[in-house]
Design a protein around this motif. Structure first.
Motif, PDB file in Angstrom:
ATOM      1  N   GLY A   3       0.816  -1.214   0.000  1.00  0.00           N
ATOM      2  CA  GLY A   3       0.000   0.000   0.000  1.00  0.00           C
ATOM      3  C   GLY A   3       0.844   1.256   0.000  1.00  0.00           C
ATOM      4  O   GLY A   3       0.536   2.223  -0.721  1.00  0.00           O
ATOM      5  N   ILE A   4       1.907   1.256   0.805  1.00  0.00           N
ATOM      6  CA  ILE A   4       2.779   2.437   0.846  1.00  0.00           C
ATOM      7  C   ILE A   4       3.435   2.666  -0.522  1.00  0.00           C
ATOM      8  O   ILE A   4       3.509   3.780  -1.021  1.00  0.00           O
ATOM      9  N   VAL A   5       3.908   1.570  -1.146  1.00  0.00           N
ATOM     10  CA  VAL A   5       4.560   1.695  -2.450  1.00  0.00           C
ATOM     11  C   VAL A   5       3.565   2.205  -3.501  1.00  0.00           C
ATOM     12  O   VAL A   5       3.880   3.120  -4.292  1.00  0.00           O
ATOM     13  N   VAL A   6       2.349   1.648  -3.518  1.00  0.00           N
ATOM     14  CA  VAL A   6       1.340   2.090  -4.486  1.00  0.00           C
ATOM     15  C   VAL A   6       0.981   3.553  -4.266  1.00  0.00           C
ATOM     16  O   VAL A   6       0.864   4.348  -5.214  1.00  0.00           O
ATOM     17  N   PHE A   7       0.848   3.925  -3.002  1.00  0.00           N
ATOM     18  CA  PHE A   7       0.512   5.315  -2.694  1.00  0.00           C
ATOM     19  C   PHE A   7       1.605   6.268  -3.181  1.00  0.00           C
ATOM     20  O   PHE A   7       1.320   7.298  -3.803  1.00  0.00           O
ATOM     21  N   ILE A   8       2.858   5.895  -2.902  1.00  0.00           N
ATOM     22  CA  ILE A   8       3.974   6.774  -3.324  1.00  0.00           C
ATOM     23  C   ILE A   8       4.025   6.872  -4.844  1.00  0.00           C
ATOM     24  O   ILE A   8       4.265   7.945  -5.411  1.00  0.00           O
ATOM     25  N   ILE A   9       3.781   5.765  -5.543  1.00  0.00           N
ATOM     26  CA  ILE A   9       3.791   5.793  -7.012  1.00  0.00           C
ATOM     27  C   ILE A   9       2.692   6.719  -7.541  1.00  0.00           C
ATOM     28  O   ILE A   9       2.917   7.520  -8.465  1.00  0.00           O
ATOM     29  N   LEU A  10       1.503   6.621  -6.958  1.00  0.00           N
ATOM     30  CA  LEU A  10       0.415   7.494  -7.390  1.00  0.00           C
ATOM     31  C   LEU A  10       0.741   8.965  -7.155  1.00  0.00           C
ATOM     32  O   LEU A  10       0.467   9.828  -7.995  1.00  0.00           O
ATOM     33  N   PHE A  62      -2.177  24.441  -6.502  1.00  0.00           N
ATOM     34  CA  PHE A  62      -2.986  23.815  -5.452  1.00  0.00           C
ATOM     35  C   PHE A  62      -2.872  22.296  -5.507  1.00  0.00           C
ATOM     36  O   PHE A  62      -2.744  21.631  -4.476  1.00  0.00           O
ATOM     37  N   VAL A  63      -2.930  21.760  -6.729  1.00  0.00           N
ATOM     38  CA  VAL A  63      -2.833  20.304  -6.863  1.00  0.00           C
ATOM     39  C   VAL A  63      -1.462  19.821  -6.417  1.00  0.00           C
ATOM     40  O   VAL A  63      -1.329  18.781  -5.761  1.00  0.00           O
ATOM     41  N   ARG A  64      -0.424  20.575  -6.771  1.00  0.00           N
ATOM     42  CA  ARG A  64       0.925  20.202  -6.357  1.00  0.00           C
ATOM     43  C   ARG A  64       1.037  20.218  -4.829  1.00  0.00           C
ATOM     44  O   ARG A  64       1.592  19.304  -4.212  1.00  0.00           O
ATOM     45  N   GLY A  65       0.485  21.253  -4.214  1.00  0.00           N
ATOM     46  CA  GLY A  65       0.503  21.304  -2.748  1.00  0.00           C
ATOM     47  C   GLY A  65      -0.331  20.205  -2.127  1.00  0.00           C
ATOM     48  O   GLY A  65       0.012  19.682  -1.056  1.00  0.00           O
ATOM     49  N   ASP A  66      -1.423  19.821  -2.806  1.00  0.00           N
ATOM     50  CA  ASP A  66      -2.263  18.737  -2.296  1.00  0.00           C
ATOM     51  C   ASP A  66      -1.502  17.418  -2.285  1.00  0.00           C
ATOM     52  O   ASP A  66      -1.638  16.608  -1.358  1.00  0.00           O
ATOM     53  N   ALA A  67      -0.672  17.170  -3.307  1.00  0.00           N
ATOM     54  CA  ALA A  67       0.121  15.935  -3.338  1.00  0.00           C
ATOM     55  C   ALA A  67       1.126  15.895  -2.196  1.00  0.00           C
ATOM     56  O   ALA A  67       1.319  14.852  -1.537  1.00  0.00           O
ATOM     57  N   ILE A  68       1.775  17.022  -1.949  1.00  0.00           N
ATOM     58  CA  ILE A  68       2.723  17.068  -0.828  1.00  0.00           C
ATOM     59  C   ILE A  68       2.000  16.880   0.493  1.00  0.00           C
ATOM     60  O   ILE A  68       2.460  16.154   1.383  1.00  0.00           O
ATOM     61  N   ALA A  69       0.826  17.520   0.626  1.00  0.00           N
ATOM     62  CA  ALA A  69       0.049  17.367   1.852  1.00  0.00           C
ATOM     63  C   ALA A  69      -0.377  15.918   2.049  1.00  0.00           C
ATOM     64  O   ALA A  69      -0.418  15.417   3.187  1.00  0.00           O
TER      65      ALA A  69
END
Length: 695
Positions: free
Chosen positions: A126-133, A204-211
């Motif tokens: 799950g962590i790997v899939v999340f990071i890839i997304l 905003f989308v870029r900040g959302d990914a970091i968040a």
């Protein structure tokens, strides 16, 4: 009673409010409320489902749009969807940390499904899939869409002045109306605002990914601390529960974020056409069976290599080949399809007035090489210059000339152009696009290499030169102009020369209507009570034929109103109006208003002309010998005046002015003829030469 009345007013006001206007405020308050108020797991499931549905809806709308401005609200949608995801992250984080010790379904079924079933219950996967997304969304899609939006915004802003001038040119050329011009200007402004907003919204989308990454680690670390220290869970159980919940929470937020980012990329990266993306893909990617056949052959060959997955490759090769076969078959059926039975020809309509095409009052026809000069898509410079010609004419002469209708004409030479008046050519010439015309005003200090020609407007000797020779030509005393200026100058000269013919009844009526706003009684008393519109038009045309401007319409109308009760002849009225405009006429000839240096008639010649006029009261002709003498004397005196830098002006008695003006106008257009009555009393006159008869 007052409270009841106030409540009644409030309810009445609420009835007037549209439900659609309340949707956005309620959505924003709901989003903000989710950040503050705790939500039950069931309501959280509904909100996560709504977030996914919203992302899919936005993606489908993006695919169906034809132009970016068809989805102009997209930057706002992008912001609201990002804010919705963040508020859901806050609400889910609260319930994960508060109820995570109860098991993987503590935060709702949606988070459990994403955290358990999608990754098989393995939190490492799950962590790997999340990071890839997150990497796909942050580095690939969002960054690329933001860059496209940034570049598009920059180019849109750079192109705005040219687009605005093209709209103004179309408006001045009569191709569009004021309402259509306003719509096009608004569209250009909206394009710049849209791409600028998209450039900012992508942040905003870029900040959302970091968040999302930070929230994942906060949930995992916070869950371990809470599970071990507060709920006495062993480390392995706490790690499993809280990590799976955190991964499910992250995935359920990142998948809609990935869909929204994809929609943003589709909107800003597409080229506007009349088709949506699906039609473009089908028409441009799958319309060539040769490509499908080659692809099928390559994939099939790869499937035959030992060790390769034969079934997958050969199955795909067969599908591609089958698709190519169906496309070829469809194309052959279309080609061999028998022609449809000829439709019954409708009865030929009889000719009507709709078949009569009106002739353009003022037209400009160009050869195919000159089309870039008048093409609004290529920011044709000649369009702007024609606009300036019409504006300058209106300011100098006193009325707005007809619109110049521009069209290409393949019958002309490639570099040729033709100016028409009421369908008849009144001027033509040739210009070279990309070159400059160096005109010799008569005092140049050298010669230039190039194609020798003449200035089409005034017939001066000229030469077409390279752009690199422009500075040298200017230093040598040449007047250097580009191709667009050559055509515009020629048009300006011809429009001024034919100002009388361009003044139709429509323009005269517009002059009267404009004046009636300031002096309605004056206009009402003149026409049609004292003077017909056609007589007024003839008087104004007589003035324009002798290069007298009609800007001072008040003085003209005053003079006509004074003399019209006893004089109806247009030529006599013109002479009386000229006397009223005497100061303006003298100032137009002698701008410095100094000593008036004029030519005069010999007393003997004056008597002969007066006698000829008495024998021919209409002034339709002069005895040939006398006419030849007069023309010779006037021509010689005019040349002497011009050689010493003076304007050739002939001063004659009022009774002879109209006759001599008609006779000498064609042969000596530069000669001005004034009567004694047209010279103001305050002016000093000096006679420089006398025209004498030699009979």
């Amino acid at each position: 009673m007052n409270s009841i009345a106030r409540l009644t007013d409030i309810f009445a006001a609420l009835k007037d409010i549209k439900a659609s206007s309340l949707a956005s405020p309620l959505l924003i308050f709901m989003i903000l409320g989710m950040m503050v108020l705790p939500l039950p797991a069931f309501l959280l499931d509904i909100m996560f489902t709504f977030n996914i549905a919203l992302a899919i809806m936005v993606l489908l709308v993006s695919i169906q749009t034809h132009k970016p401005l068809d989805f102009a609200v997209f930057p706002t949608v992008l912001l609201l969807s990002t804010l919705l995801r963040l508020s859901l992250n806050v609400a889910s984080t609260r319930i994960v940390l508060m109820e995570g010790h109860n098991g993987p379904d503590a935060a709702g079924k949606v988070i459990e499904a994403f955290g358990h079933y999608l990754v098989g219950g393995d939190y490492t996967v799950g962590i790997v899939v999340f990071i890839i997304l997150v990497v796909i969304n942050f580095i690939v899609i969002t960054k690329g869409a933001g860059r496209i939006a940034e570049v598009s915004a920059r180019f849109t802003l750079d192109a705005m002045p040219g687009k605005q001038m093209a709209i103004d040119a179309d408006l001045n050329a009569g191709l569009i109306g004021e309402e259509e011009a306003g719509k096009r200007r608004a569209t250009i402004a909206q394009e710049a605002e849209f791409y600028g907003s998209m450039d900012g919204a992508s942040k905003f989308v870029r900040g959302d990914a970091i968040a999302g990454i930070l929230i994942l680690f906060i949930n995992v670390i916070g869950g371990l601390i809470i599970g071990v220290l507060q709920h006495d869970l062993d480390f392995a159980t706490a790690a499993r529960n809280y990590t799976l919940l955190a991964i499910g929470d992250g995935l359920v937020a990142q998948i809609p974020a990935l869909i929204i980012s994809t929609a943003a990329g589709l909107v800003v990266s597409r080229v506007g056409t009349d088709e949506d993306i699906s039609a473009q893909l089908a028409g441009q990617l799958l319309s060539r069976p040769q490509v499908l056949i080659l692809t099928a052959a390559i994939v099939g060959f790869m499937g035959l290599i030992p060790g390769m997955p034969h079934i997958a490759f050969l199955l795909l090769a067969g599908a591609l080949g089958g698709g190519a076969y169906l496309i070829i078959r469809r194309q052959r059926q279309s080609a061999t399809k028998p022609p449809a039975a000829p439709a019954v020809q409708p009865e030929v309509q009889d000719a009507s007035w709709d078949d009569v095409i009106p002739v353009d009052v003022l037209g400009l026809e160009v050869g195919y090489r000159l089309i870039p000069l008048v093409d609004k898509a290529q920011d044709g410079e000649l369009l702007r210059r024609i606009k300036g010609v019409r504006k300058k004419f209106a300011q100098e002469v006193g009325y707005l000339p007809p619109t110049v209708h521009i069209r290409d004409n393949l019958d002309l030479r490639p570099n040729g152009y033709r100016i028409t008046l009421k369908g008849v050519a009144i001027g033509s010439g040739e210009v070279s696009v990309g070159y400059y015309l160096a005109i010799n005003p008569g005092n140049v200090s050298g010669t230039l290499p190039g194609a020798v020609t003449n200035d089409p407007a005034f017939g001066l000797p000229a030469v077409w030169i390279e752009p690199s020779q422009r500075e040298q030509a200017q230093m040598s005393g040449y007047t250097v102009v580009d191709a667009g200026t050559v055509v515009a100058t020629h048009l300006n000269h011809l429009v001024h020369s034919h100002a009388a013919e361009l003044l139709g009844r429509t323009e005269v009526q517009q002059l009267l209507d404009r004046m009636a706003k300031e002096s309605p009684k004056l206009v009402e008393d003149l026409t049609p009570k004292l003077l017909s519109l056609s007589t007024l038009q003839k008087v104004l045309q007589n003035l324009l034929e002798e290069n007298v401007h009609i800007r001072d319409m008040r003085t003209i109308v005053d003079a006509l109103a004074e003399h019209a009760p006893r004089v109806q002849d247009p030529h006599e009225l013109t002479a009386l109006v000229r006397i009223a405009l005497s100061r303006a006429i003298v100032q137009q000839i002698w701008p410095q208003a100094g000593e008036l240096q004029v030519m005069a008639l010999d007393s003997g010649l004056e008597k002969l002309l007066t006698h000829a006029l008495q024998g021919n009261p209409n002034g339709t002709g002069i005895e040939p010998g006398l006419a030849e003498t007069l023309l010779r004397e006037a021509s010689g005196a005019s040349k002497r005046q011009e050689q010493v830098g003076l304007v050739p002006v002939l001063l004659v008695p009022a009774s002879l002015r109209t006759l001599l003006a008609r006779f000498l106008r064609r042969a000596l257009p530069q000669l001005k003829i004034l009567s004694h009555a047209e010279i103001p009393d305050s002016s000093n006159i000096k006679v420089t030469s006398i025209l004498g008869a030699r009979a």
